[in-house]
Design a protein around this motif. Structure first.
Motif, PDB file in Angstrom:
ATOM      1  N   LYS A  54       0.942 -11.929   3.283  1.00 39.85           N
ATOM      2  CA  LYS A  54       1.877 -11.506   2.231  1.00 39.85           C
ATOM      3  C   LYS A  54       1.204 -10.745   1.086  1.00 39.85           C
ATOM      4  O   LYS A  54       1.751  -9.767   0.577  1.00 39.85           O
ATOM      5  N   SER A  55       0.005 -11.178   0.710  1.00 38.65           N
ATOM      6  CA  SER A  55      -0.657 -10.516  -0.423  1.00 38.65           C
ATOM      7  C   SER A  55      -1.031  -9.066  -0.081  1.00 38.65           C
ATOM      8  O   SER A  55      -1.086  -8.201  -0.960  1.00 38.65           O
ATOM      9  N   TYR A  56      -1.271  -8.800   1.220  1.00 39.46           N
ATOM     10  CA  TYR A  56      -1.638  -7.434   1.613  1.00 39.46           C
ATOM     11  C   TYR A  56      -0.433  -6.496   1.535  1.00 39.46           C
ATOM     12  O   TYR A  56      -0.562  -5.333   1.142  1.00 39.46           O
ATOM     13  N   LEU A  57       0.724  -7.007   1.876  1.00 38.22           N
ATOM     14  CA  LEU A  57       1.944  -6.195   1.732  1.00 38.22           C
ATOM     15  C   LEU A  57       2.236  -5.955   0.253  1.00 38.22           C
ATOM     16  O   LEU A  57       2.605  -4.850  -0.150  1.00 38.22           O
ATOM     17  N   SER A  58       2.016  -6.976  -0.537  1.00 39.45           N
ATOM     18  CA  SER A  58       2.227  -6.853  -1.975  1.00 39.45           C
ATOM     19  C   SER A  58       1.319  -5.771  -2.576  1.00 39.45           C
ATOM     20  O   SER A  58       1.763  -4.926  -3.368  1.00 39.45           O
ATOM     21  N   THR A  59       0.055  -5.773  -2.162  1.00 36.55           N
ATOM     22  CA  THR A  59      -0.888  -4.751  -2.633  1.00 36.55           C
ATOM     23  C   THR A  59      -0.450  -3.355  -2.203  1.00 36.55           C
ATOM     24  O   THR A  59      -0.428  -2.413  -3.006  1.00 36.55           O
TER      25      THR A  59
END
Ligand SMILES: [Zn+2]
Ligand SMILES: [Zn+2]
Length: 252
Positions: A54-59
């Motif tokens: 999820k954090s990679y999509l957020s970035t």
């Protein structure tokens, strides 16, 4: 105002001409774009990801939203595990898709010849679970690149052994290196401004319509139109101006 519109139209026409006469110079392969009636437009990125992604999509969402012509917003996904395309938006998924060779896959469906009507991004945990790819850098690069493809962007450079260009739209053997390939660079934002310089009379953003889809295997992707050691681009023609373009980044 009228003059300004005319100038924009001329610029768009010139840009189209540039794409057709020197495809090599431009990385917006085929000039595919979301139809919309104003800029900036907001594209939904459906989150079908497990917690570790999820954090990679957020970035990636934050990075691409720095563009002056578009914003992205992460929303609840609608395709669960199968990553079925949803019209008017992008669905993003991870799964152990198997030893099929691909690390990441981005597909866009196109209607009316050039207008994007849906996008899907798939990242393959079969490879991201291995020590080579289970790194924040590889995950950041691949997520950024695949999401970038769903706007109609191609690669800035298809070589893998030359120096990094400092953009996630560049193939590489090492995302870090002296110049990291983790995020978009100025050229990507310029390219987006060029692709989205004109406005359309209709919109494909947030619209519901039937969209053609392809599967996870090469056999369903159609004709290969670009090739390099680290990635390929395929086009499957469904007729009447409908097509699916698939960008694949290979593992290994
Ligand atoms: Zn258009
Ligand atoms: Zn790619």
């Amino acid at each position: 105002m009228r003059l300004k519109l005319l100038a924009a139209a001329v610029t768009a026409a010139a840009a189209t001409l540039t794409f057709t006469t020197s495809a090599q110079a431009s990385h917006s392969w085929g000039s595919y774009h979301w139809a919309r009636t104003s800029n900036p437009f907001t594209l939904k990125l459906g989150d079908n990801l497990s917690s570790n992604w999820k954090s990679y999509l957020s970035t990636a969402s934050t990075d691409w939203s720095a563009s002056s012509v578009l914003d992205t917003t992460v929303v609840t996904g609608q395709s669960n595990n199968n990553c079925r395309a949803t019209s008017g938006r992008v669905e993003v998924c991870n799964r152990t898709y198997g030893n099929n060779g691909w690390l990441g896959l981005a597909s866009i469906s196109v209607s009316g010849g050039t207008h994007i009507s849906s996008g899907t991004v798939k990242v393959n945990d079969t490879y991201f679970n291995t020590s080579t790819y289970n790194t924040p850098s590889w995950k950041t690069l691949v997520m950024c690149q695949e999401v970038g493809h769903t706007f109609g962007l191609g690669h800035q450079d298809e070589g893998q052994t030359n120096a990094n260009l400092g953009t996630c739209m560049d193939y590489t053997n090492n995302p870090d290196g002296p110049l990291s390939n983790l995020h978009p660079n100025t050229h990507d934002y310029d390219e987006l401004e060029s692709i989205y310089a004109h406005l359309d009379s209709t919109s494909t953003v947030d619209q519901s319509a039937a969209v053609p889809t392809v599967g996870n295997s090469k056999a369903s992707w159609g004709k290969r139109v670009a090739h390099s050691a680290h990635g390929d681009t395929y086009v499957r023609d469904f007729g009447k101006g409908n097509a699916v373009i698939t960008f694949v980044i290979w593992a290994g």
